[in-house]
Write an enzyme that holds these catalytic residues in place. Structure first.
Site, PDB file in Angstrom:
ATOM      1  CE  LYS B  95      39.954  42.153  24.297  1.00 48.12           C
ATOM      2  NZ  LYS B  95      39.862  42.439  25.723  1.00 48.12           N
ATOM      3  N   GLY B 156      36.980  40.110  34.333  1.00 46.53           N
ATOM      4  CA  GLY B 156      36.632  40.775  35.581  1.00 46.53           C
ATOM      5  C   GLY B 156      36.587  39.877  36.805  1.00 46.53           C
ATOM      6  CB  ALA B 183      40.043  38.513  30.348  1.00 47.57           C
ATOM      7  N   GLY B 184      40.862  38.176  33.341  1.00 43.13           N
ATOM      8  CA  GLY B 184      40.833  37.265  34.478  1.00 43.13           C
ATOM      9  C   GLY B 184      41.950  37.474  35.485  1.00 43.13           C
ATOM     10  CG  ASN B 205      40.079  47.664  32.125  1.00 43.63           C
ATOM     11  OD1 ASN B 205      40.238  48.441  33.050  1.00 43.63           O
ATOM     12  ND2 ASN B 205      39.307  47.967  31.116  1.00 43.63           N
TER      13      ASN B 205
END
Lengths: 334, 255
Positions: B95, B156, B183-184, B205
């Protein structure tokens, strides 16, 4: 029969004193030449903050940690001024989130913050105050524990060959060697942490202040005489060696966010070491025949060592304790 | 079934492994969500073997590892980190993340294309963390990427899908390229929405690692991804203005 404690970091010293107080004959040996930075507890923050830890750690940390405050206060100098948690303005929602998970605190407004910590006046509009928490100076505390042991006729035998001592000793051995016990405790891993000590005459704090920041959470612990300890980074790495630029920048950025007056502080000391940890980041007391391993206190050396020492006593008496754990090789064969 | 460089995961949820309270909590979350792919950050700290204890725990999960170059700020750094990752995890997958701006952690898409080109020439199978920019997407595909991973929102932030139009048009332009929203994501509904837009998977995550109960949130995300995916396949209705009764009322006997 004399009990041999291997390792004179916080786990070893607390265990040795607990055993001595319970009437055992104790010897404590350490491989280092003298008291100093060979034990990771040398770099600890010294916060006794079970209710703050409740926000991010397993519930057992709080439950077993709360009794640590009295344990230490009865034996070494402890400051019982509580602790503060603050967040920079744009992360104030993080503070509310933290509050949802922590326990035993009250919300303070800007005025109340200024009343507690005058130098933080105007810096934050909200804070969480954990009135029952405490802090100590780890190095001073470990020296005081040694003095208490000395009164009972127990002196740390520095410069010892631990493997030879453990082999030669006829009775029970309590292995508190931390990372050095990894060959016997394969599940143990090191989690790198970095800390700084600065001196700043312009700012005074009476209690630890934790700064919630989405990227660099950190805490600042007053050590008296204008000294402050700033900790701590956390990396899944077993690299030893000096602090990195990134770690230093992260910690100093957070310190500066707490108060720009720290910009003129002098950096007195930087330090880095490994926290011994098991996969659940909780301590284990592993009975392996004649040897009882007490290890994996992670970032809770001062908060959980009294509880671990109690569990060691239980296990020595043949009972199960909360932190009891069977040796890894038995688990594999089971 | 969508294939990511020849691999067809059962779960369309990819999970990051950073910031969990402990490796045990991470393992519980991976098990609860039944994910097949996890990403691992190869921090420089861990590159010299010092991270092996943690990497062993990851390998022990028995799932496919997608190492990432999280935190890299330039082509050289990202390429070096990717090469280390290949050695540590023995996989051609990477990635690719090249950060261009520190506050938003916005990808440096120019450096990303360059790094992707170098790595693909070197035999890597690249999962680029990109924006929804169509032209950059074209360039990444031209460089040899067979997967695109546009952001939902900055890393995040838990804001969900910031630019749904952009994500939808990316899907429209590249109907056959595996697309992953990366993400987000903050809520299960964000993840479900990404799948409803026709995305092939969701990578997240913080939403799980930072939740009060990571296992429960991992399970919720897995269910949301499945729900969004099923909903998409089921050919949903389009919104309309006039109410349509589900039971006809005209001509009904009035007693």
């Amino acid at each position: 029969m004399t009990v041999l404690v291997a390792g004179a970091g916080v786990a070893g010293l607390v265990t040795a004193l607990t055993l001595a107080e319970a009437g055992h004959s104790v010897r404590i040996v350490d491989k280092a030449a003298g008291f100093g930075p060979s034990a990771c507890s040398w770099y600890a923050g010294g916060m006794l903050a079970p209710w703050i830890e409740a926000a991010t750690q397993d519930a057992v940390v709080k439950r077993r940690g709360v009794t640590a405050i009295d344990w230490w206060a009865e034996r070494v100098p402890v400051t019982r001024n509580g602790s503060l948690v603050v967040a920079p303005g744009r992360d104030s929602s993080e503070l509310a989130r933290f509050a949802r998970r922590a326990e035993a605190f009250e919300w303070l407004d800007g005025e109340a913050i200024a009343a507690l910590e005058p130098d933080l006046a105007g810096r934050f509009s909200k804070a969480l105050f954990f009135a029952d928490e405490a802090h100590l100076d780890p190095r001073q505390a470990l020296v005081a524990l040694q003095a208490r042991l000395a009164v009972r006729g127990v002196t740390v035998e520095y410069g010892a060959d631990l493997a030879a001592e453990m082999k030669r000793h006829g009775g029970t051995v309590i292995d508190c060697r931390g990372m050095a016990a990894k060959p016997e405790l394969p599940a143990l891993r090191g989690v790198r942490g970095e800390m700084l000590i600065v001196r700043c005459a312009d700012i005074s704090l009476s209690r630890p202040v934790r700064l919630i920041h989405p990227r660099f959470p950190c805490y600042v612990v007053p050590r008296g005489d204008g000294h402050f300890m700033i900790g701590a980074t956390q990396y899944e790495s077993e690299r030893r060696g000096p602090v990195t630029v990134r770690g230093t920048v992260d910690l100093l950025n957070a310190l500066y966010a707490l108060h720009p007056g720290f910009a003129e502080a002098e950096v007195i000391e930087t330090g880095a070491d490994l926290r011994p940890a098991f996969p659940d980041n909780l301590p284990r007391v592993v009975s392996d025949g004649r040897v009882i391993h007490a290890n994996g206190l992670f970032r809770h050396g001062f908060l959980l060592s009294p509880a671990v020492a109690r569990d060691v006593c239980e296990v020595m008496d043949g009972r199960q304790a909360e932190f009891s754990h069977v040796p890894d090789r038995q688990r594999q064969s089971a | 079934m969508t294939s990511f460089y020849g691999y067809e995961p059962k779960s369309r949820l990819f999970l990051g492994t950073a910031q969990y309270p402990s490796p045990k909590v991470l393992e519980d979350a991976v098990r609860a969500a039944e994910v097949d792919i996890v990403t691992v950050s190869l921090r420089r700290e861990g590159a010299d073997g010092a991270g092996q204890a943690f990497f062993d725990l990851i390998n022990h999960l028995g799932v496919r590892v997608l190492p990432n170059t999280a935190g890299c700020h330039g082509v050289k750094e990202a390429v070096t980190t990717a090469q280390m990752a290949r050695e540590v995890f023995r996989t051609p997958w990477i990635k690719l993340e090249v950060i261009g701006e520190n506050d938003t952690l916005c990808p440096d898409v120019v450096a990303l294309v360059e790094a992707a080109r170098i790595l693909i020439e070197d035999g890597f199978e690249v999962f680029p963390y990109c924006t929804e920019d169509l032209v950059i997407a074209e360039k990444l595909l031209a460089a040899g990427c067979n997967v695109l991973m546009p952001w939902g929102a900055p890393i995040g932030t838990a804001r969900g899908l910031n630019n749904e139009y952009g994500l939808r048009s990316l899907r429209g332009h590249f109907p056959d390229v595996p697309l992953v929203v990366d993400a987000g994501i903050g809520l299960p509904s964000h993840a479900a929405r990404a799948m409803e837009l026709g995305y092939d998977a969701v990578l997240l995550n913080s939403a799980v690692a930072g939740a009060g109960d990571p296992s429960k949130m991992a399970k919720a995300m897995a269910l949301a991804v499945e729900a969004g995916s099923l909903g998409r396949e089921a050919d949903p209705l389009d919104p309309r203005d006039m109410a349509v009764p589900s039971t006809p009322v005209f001509g009904k006997a009035m007693l």
